[in-house]
Design a protein around this motif. Sequence first.
Motif, PDB file in Angstrom:
ATOM      1  N   UNK A 182      47.886  53.808  45.123  1.00  0.00           N
ATOM      2  CA  UNK A 182      47.611  53.468  43.713  1.00  0.00           C
ATOM      3  C   UNK A 182      48.680  54.034  42.769  1.00  0.00           C
ATOM      4  N   UNK A 183      49.524  54.928  43.266  1.00  0.00           N
ATOM      5  CA  UNK A 183      50.533  55.538  42.389  1.00  0.00           C
ATOM      6  C   UNK A 183      51.828  54.726  42.472  1.00  0.00           C
ATOM      7  N   UNK A 184      52.294  54.190  41.349  1.00  0.00           N
ATOM      8  CA  UNK A 184      53.534  53.395  41.410  1.00  0.00           C
ATOM      9  C   UNK A 184      54.692  54.250  41.935  1.00  0.00           C
ATOM     10  N   UNK A 185      55.443  53.690  42.853  1.00  0.00           N
ATOM     11  CA  UNK A 185      56.608  54.380  43.438  1.00  0.00           C
ATOM     12  C   UNK A 185      56.262  55.783  43.938  1.00  0.00           C
ATOM     13  N   UNK A 204      54.059  58.411  46.990  1.00  0.00           N
ATOM     14  CA  UNK A 204      54.191  58.701  48.427  1.00  0.00           C
ATOM     15  C   UNK A 204      53.463  57.716  49.329  1.00  0.00           C
ATOM     16  N   UNK A 236      59.077  56.018  47.185  1.00  0.00           N
ATOM     17  CA  UNK A 236      59.883  56.880  46.322  1.00  0.00           C
ATOM     18  C   UNK A 236      61.186  56.165  45.967  1.00  0.00           C
ATOM     19  N   UNK A 244      68.072  68.800  38.960  1.00  0.00           N
ATOM     20  CA  UNK A 244      66.704  69.331  39.017  1.00  0.00           C
ATOM     21  C   UNK A 244      66.000  68.975  40.319  1.00  0.00           C
ATOM     22  N   UNK A 295      46.920  56.834  37.212  1.00  0.00           N
ATOM     23  CA  UNK A 295      45.965  56.273  38.173  1.00  0.00           C
ATOM     24  C   UNK A 295      45.251  57.384  38.941  1.00  0.00           C
ATOM     25  N   UNK A 349      46.617  60.921  39.088  1.00  0.00           N
ATOM     26  CA  UNK A 349      47.742  61.314  39.941  1.00  0.00           C
ATOM     27  C   UNK A 349      49.094  60.905  39.345  1.00  0.00           C
ATOM     28  N   UNK A 371      53.583  61.645  40.384  1.00  0.00           N
ATOM     29  CA  UNK A 371      54.474  62.288  41.363  1.00  0.00           C
ATOM     30  C   UNK A 371      55.411  63.293  40.672  1.00  0.00           C
ATOM     31  N   UNK A 409      58.585  63.192  40.738  1.00  0.00           N
ATOM     32  CA  UNK A 409      59.649  62.423  40.078  1.00  0.00           C
ATOM     33  C   UNK A 409      59.163  61.920  38.712  1.00  0.00           C
ATOM     34  N   UNK A 410      57.915  61.399  38.683  1.00  0.00           N
ATOM     35  CA  UNK A 410      57.365  60.914  37.414  1.00  0.00           C
ATOM     36  C   UNK A 410      57.183  62.076  36.428  1.00  0.00           C
ATOM     37  N   UNK A 468      59.022  64.661  36.145  1.00  0.00           N
ATOM     38  CA  UNK A 468      60.315  64.977  35.525  1.00  0.00           C
ATOM     39  C   UNK A 468      60.689  63.944  34.464  1.00  0.00           C
ATOM     40  N   UNK A 469      60.331  62.683  34.732  1.00  0.00           N
ATOM     41  CA  UNK A 469      60.644  61.639  33.740  1.00  0.00           C
ATOM     42  C   UNK A 469      59.789  61.843  32.477  1.00  0.00           C
ATOM     43  N   UNK A 489      59.449  52.101  33.028  1.00  0.00           N
ATOM     44  CA  UNK A 489      60.392  52.371  34.123  1.00  0.00           C
ATOM     45  C   UNK A 489      59.772  53.226  35.226  1.00  0.00           C
ATOM     46  N   UNK A 548      56.442  53.191  35.804  1.00  0.00           N
ATOM     47  CA  UNK A 548      55.190  52.560  36.229  1.00  0.00           C
ATOM     48  C   UNK A 548      53.966  52.981  35.439  1.00  0.00           C
ATOM     49  N   UNK A 549      54.168  53.603  34.287  1.00  0.00           N
ATOM     50  CA  UNK A 549      53.026  54.120  33.539  1.00  0.00           C
ATOM     51  C   UNK A 549      52.858  53.484  32.161  1.00  0.00           C
TER      52      UNK A 549
END
Lengths: 189, 750
Positions: free
Chosen positions: A47-50, A52, A68, A165, B369, B372, B374, B376-377, B379-380, B420, B422-423
């Motif tokens: 469900x999480x875009x891009x 794991x 990813x 980072x 969602x 949750x 990630x 990477x997200x 940091x963005x 970009x 996905x949010x």
Amino acid sequence: MQAQKLQVKFFARDEISEVALVPVFHEWIKQGVVSDELLIDVADYSHVPDGPGVMIIGHQADYAVDRDGARQGLTYSRKRLAEGDFAARVQDTFRRALSSCVRLEGQDGLAARFGTGEVVFRIQDRLLAPNDAATVEAVRPALEATLAKLYPGQQATIESIGEPREPLTLRITVSTDASAAELLARLSA
Amino acid sequence: MSAPTWKDRLSGEMSPEMTVEIDTFEGQIDLKKQGKLDDKFFAETRLRRGAYGQRYDNGLRSDGETQRTLTFPQALTKGPDTQWDAPGMMRIKIPMGRLSIKQLEVHAELAEEYSDTILHVTTRQDIQLHYIHIEDTPDMMRRLAAVGITTREACGNSVRNVTACEYSGVCSTESFDVTPYADACMKYFLGHPDVQDFGRKFKIAFSGCHENPCGLVTFHDLGAVAKIVDGKRGFKVVVGGGLGAVPVEAKVLAEFCPAEELLPLSQAVARVFARLGEKQSRARARIKFLVDKLGLDEFKRLVQVEREGLRVDERWTENLKDLTRLDEKPIRPGAPLPTEGPAEFLAWAKYNLKPQVQEGYYTAIVKLPLGDFTSRQARRIADLARDYTGDGIRCTVEQNLAMRWLSGADALAFWERLADIGFAEAGAGTITDMTSCPGTDTCKLGISSSRGLTAELKKRLTLVEDKLDTQVRELRIKSSGCFNSCGQHHAADIGFTGVSRAAGGRKVPHFNVVLGGQWAHNAGKYGLVVGAVPSKNIPKTVQVITDHYVANREEGESFQSFIERVGKKDFRGILKPLQVIPSYEEDKSFYSDWGDPREYTIGDIGIGECAGEIVPFVEFGLQAAEQELHGAQDILDTAGGDPAVAAAGAFQSMVTAAKALVRHLDKQCRDDADDVALQFKTHVADPGLFNDPFVGNKFAHFFLGLHASQRFVGANKEIAHKCMDEAQLFLDACHATYQRWLEAANQAAE
Ligand code: SF4
């Protein structure tokens, strides 16, 4: 280099259905397909875009078919209890990532296929492997030794990607049509 | 060359208190590995530092056919029935949900290096990381401490994260900004001795106003709603609310409590709870049961008496001197929102941007969602904050992120950058913005897969969102994996709570359907339980319920009013066909849960750690004293170790042990040695409570004598050894005294 948390990702050539993958990963746990690792549970983050994607959480390592960087692929992430010196650990990480690619490719109903001409190698440890040029140079000999076995007679390009980072991340590119199974055989030879 | 460590790397970047606290915890991990700490004690110790258990950590997991043993490498345990190597969860307290850019980036690093790259926002504004190894926790704590975050008391029987509306300070309906008051409350109670001896957890929430839901004070153990009376700031204080199997609405403790009186009043409540709250039966140990047992009037009287007896503490008002200390400043000039743009942007702006009281600024809700995102997200999002909004990021109780101080002029660019990663999804606070607890995914108590269900509902409803009736679109759906109600489903229009039912000798995952809860008015009303439906029929159930509402509502009738009017009976009839379970042969899918193909079982349910282990505060104190004495002994035994430091350590261990006994008698006592000695003499030694049957008060004099003479100051080796011996005898006597007290209490009870 003392880092343990090595990660290798091979990219999927075709879309792998996450819905179909969940039962496959549960079955891997049930069958204990990796005899020297304890596989614990399946975590579904589709469900999480891009994100794991779908993962097997293990004690020694995690397996994920992730998205990813907006690209699907199989990522093997060693977490602990890797054996041998750094060169041996690098080679072992590639071997285990490739074995799972081969296993997924052989899975009925999944139609998984992995490319081998591009690989991402990452060290998820900012303390032992800071993301800087010195670490890249420290990692290079061990990585090149494994790449020489994987791609005999071919020149692989190693480039550092991502931003400071992020954990140290290297993209390896090489011109090859070899399958994951062929690469695995070369490593095991 | 030895490997670098985070401890060395970050030394000087953490506060001295956090440094000591984390080193102590790491020491306790070592002691546990050496078999020197008992399971129960270690479990409560780690829980109080945010290191929680996870599903399957008892080493058993069903593969759908049989229960299998997970053979972890080490035979150690980290709590009763909890395997040392089993992955656990780290709950990170984010007071009021406030996160700085740097803090968010550190969370991203931790999720990547120790977890599975996922940061999970909880319904109490915490962040949780899953699949953590216990031995990684001290370094995680250090990295968090270096950016000012503690995980202390994130779990266990103490004051949990203090929550507050995510719009505090920027909201147009608030009486005033509750942020500095909530912050003062959090700081005051962190590690406070009066909150260490609870039988269960204690949750505090702040709300800026009564009308809006953001603070959700009515289902908290203690809630404070901002109020101004005669120009004076204060709070309406409510107590004894809670969800769980028996949801209870908090009762009014004070219609108006002046702001400077809030902490003493809360402390008095905590002391009454610690003294009289249930300690044996966890199921009845929350404060709501105590308020119920005593009756509100008697509870209020006891609190009043307690309040009058409190010693004045300057920290009650210390953090209120500068109420602007946490104020945020915009980093971009404010401007109105554009009225034109891509349709998706306009839809997002409609639902996800809330105008602030400060003109030209908006709070943007980043819809996550299932809570949750990630590394990477993260940091963005940190970059977005750096470029547009500044440090004012807040985790919300609806498992989203609120980014405050977005200038209307930047909204489109901000949204494009969210897209970009996905949010950029619209619909914050609507039917597609669902809340779910972890459920069977990771929670030891989960009965049904609340996350699996929520993911499925979200998938289906997102597809039809644009075609939904306007009132249906604005309904809220929340799911909990069991009756503990962490998903806050009682306060949703449509709520689900996991239960299991049997059919044909097999188990079938179900959800109880709860209708008509009220999110507004700080969760002003709880929903009605209508009946249990098989998990696999829940999507149809949502459809049937909403269709029934649309077809039968009266002009302008809200969903809650509709539920109240038609009542349970009507819905029971509607749900009946959906409650039928097909046989296993007919449809096997009913016998497994959403997102989990294994045949369903409740055999994986473990013993929850929500409740924590009940280790009395006095036992913690005595254990801590032992460790201080060991530390002192180590210094003395080390070549070149300073005997004066060792002697001072020995004396400190006596102070710690004496303090534990004093507080066990429910006497107030500060942390400094002078006050501990005075209170120990007054309440323990002089009344003869410390008398050994053979040597009388002798051991008490070791402590009081050392305090009076201060012999440990500048001690040489010989004096240090003597201090060490006396401290050991004093500690032994403290243990013996506590044992005598326990036996006397047991006899009295019999
Ligand atoms: S409601 Fe139950 S399943 Fe969900 S997190 Fe709480 S205890 Fe676990």
